[in-house]
Design a protein around this motif. Structure first.
Motif, short mmCIF file in Angstrom:
data_model
loop_
_atom_site.label_atom_id
_atom_site.label_comp_id
_atom_site.label_asym_id
_atom_site.label_seq_id
_atom_site.Cartn_x
_atom_site.Cartn_y
_atom_site.Cartn_z
N GLY A 11 46.35 28.07 37.17
CA GLY A 11 45.21 27.56 37.85
C GLY A 11 44.28 26.87 36.77
N VAL A 12 43.87 25.79 37.24
CA VAL A 12 42.65 25.21 36.56
C VAL A 12 41.90 24.22 37.66
N ALA A 13 40.80 24.21 36.84
CA ALA A 13 39.64 23.50 37.93
C ALA A 13 38.57 22.82 36.98
N VAL A 14 37.65 21.84 37.25
CA VAL A 14 36.72 21.38 36.50
C VAL A 14 35.47 21.56 37.17
N GLN A 15 34.45 22.20 36.45
CA GLN A 15 33.24 22.61 37.05
C GLN A 15 32.06 22.04 36.13
N CYS B 215 33.20 25.33 42.90
CA CYS B 215 32.59 24.75 44.20
C CYS B 215 30.79 24.83 43.86
N GLY B 216 30.50 23.74 43.55
CA GLY B 216 29.30 23.51 42.98
C GLY B 216 28.98 24.42 41.64
N GLN B 217 28.02 25.31 41.76
CA GLN B 217 27.91 26.14 40.53
C GLN B 217 28.82 27.57 40.70
N THR B 218 29.45 27.44 41.35
CA THR B 218 30.28 28.71 41.94
C THR B 218 31.68 28.54 41.46
N ILE B 219 32.22 29.55 40.64
CA ILE B 219 33.68 29.58 40.58
C ILE B 219 34.44 30.48 41.31
N VAL B 220 35.41 30.08 42.03
CA VAL B 220 36.21 30.99 43.13
C VAL B 220 37.69 31.20 42.37
N VAL B 221 38.15 32.45 42.22
CA VAL B 221 39.05 32.80 41.73
C VAL B 221 39.96 33.66 42.66
N ALA B 222 41.27 33.43 42.87
CA ALA B 222 42.06 33.97 43.51
C ALA B 222 42.66 35.16 42.84
N ASP B 223 42.05 36.29 42.81
CA ASP B 223 42.53 37.51 42.09
C ASP B 223 43.70 38.15 42.65
N SER B 224 44.84 37.42 42.39
CA SER B 224 46.08 37.99 43.19
C SER B 224 46.43 39.37 43.03
N GLY B 225 46.57 39.76 41.96
CA GLY B 225 46.84 41.02 41.68
C GLY B 225 46.34 42.18 42.30
N ASN B 226 44.97 41.89 42.52
CA ASN B 226 44.12 42.78 43.08
C ASN B 226 43.58 42.50 44.65
N ASN B 227 44.62 41.47 45.03
CA ASN B 227 44.50 41.18 46.56
C ASN B 227 42.98 41.03 46.84
N ARG B 228 42.34 40.12 46.25
CA ARG B 228 41.02 39.72 46.60
C ARG B 228 40.36 38.43 45.98
N VAL B 229 39.37 37.77 46.58
CA VAL B 229 38.94 36.43 45.97
C VAL B 229 37.48 36.83 45.28
N LEU B 230 37.22 36.31 44.07
CA LEU B 230 36.05 36.57 43.48
C LEU B 230 35.33 35.27 43.34
#
Length: 286
Positions: free
Chosen positions: A200-204, A266-281
């Motif tokens: 994954g990659v994103a620009v913030q 998303c603005g000042q928030t980084i959203v992470v698909a924490d796939s191995g933990n089955n959650r989104v941070l």
């Protein structure tokens, strides 16, 4: 909403998907990488009802087709093969055509089914599939820079020009040079300059954020400091740059990750698909 199954347990159609993996939206346009149907679906306005059919399909001639490269032995400008990533940058549509080891660009958002791409990166032309890229997966961009994660080569490719097919990239992050492709520079443990299958990659704001997936960590780079093999400036998920391990080999906590596959700003928030933990941070950018 109460059912599951590939393509709604039927054949592919304008309102079905089969392992959707990449999503991008800009100015009301929604693009979805429908990976296992080897296509990208486009809605020219954000859907407002359940099972709203897509307006346009790319990679296939119609909504009922779902073969890799349309069943052809070689790719073309209008075919896709395991397309996992999609991005819209400055009005251009970018697709990580992963199975064909290339990235395709449409100069404008297409308005008709099966429209051919205008440009290809990673291959000399639209029919090649054995050149620079191994496993392109995610795309992000800002200004005149484009960032592509090449998970199979454990690197991020950085472009500042893309005015012709197979335009050269300027430099890479995660490797010391253009020819190296080994995980963590051929070492078990990572460093601030190495990566292991980044997906994954994103620009913030003024930062580049990379999901260094197999090292179970997130890396942050100052956009102003980017150069060949530059070290990361920030780290999340591990205590130090030379450490790795799923959740640090412990139970999950709010500052650990396990095989993060996607990241978005998303603005000042980084959203992470924490796939191995089955959650989104959701992490506040600092």
């Amino acid at each position: 909403m109460r059912s599951e199954g590939r393509n709604g347990r039927g054949d592919a159609h304008a309102a079905s998907v089969n392992v959707p993996t990449g999503i991008a939206s800009d100015r009301g346009v929604l693009a979805v990488a429908d990976a296992w149907n080897h296509r990208v679906l486009l809605w020219h306005e954000l859907p407002r009802q359940a099972n709203q059919p897509a307006d346009v399909v790319l990679g296939q001639e119609d909504f009922s087709s779902a073969l890799a490269n349309r069943g052809l032995p070689i790719p073309r400008a209008d075919t896709l093969n395991w397309c996992y990533g999609v991005a819209i940058v400055d009005g251009r549509l970018w697709v990580a055509d992963t199975g064909n080891r290339r990235v395709l660009m449409w100069q404008q958002i297409p308005t008709r089914n099966g429209a051919p791409a205008d440009l290809v990166l990673g291959q000399r032309d639209f029919t090649g599939r054995d050149l620079h890229m191994r496993w392109p997966h995610a795309i992000a961009g800002v200004g005149n820079r484009l960032f592509i994660t090449d998970a199979g080569a454990s690197r991020v490719m950085v472009y500042s020009r893309f005015d012709r097919n197979d335009a050269p990239y300027d430099f890479v992050l995660g490797q010391r040079d253009f020819d190296s492709v080994e995980h963590n520079h051929s070492s078990y443990y990572p460093t601030a300059t190495s990566m292991n299958m980044p997906y994954g990659v994103a620009v913030q704001d003024k930062h580049l954020v990379v999901a260094d997936t197999a090292n179970s960590r997130l890396l942050g780079f100052e956009l102003s400091n980017l150069a060949m093999g530059a070290p990361a400036d920030y780290l999340s998920g591990q205590r130090g740059f030379t450490e790795k391990g799923e959740n640090r080999w412990e139970s999950p906590s709010r500052d650990t990750v396990c095989w993060p596959y996607a990241v978005a700003a998303c603005g000042q928030t980084i959203v992470v698909a924490d796939s191995g933990n089955n959650r989104v941070l959701f992490w506040g950018a600092r």
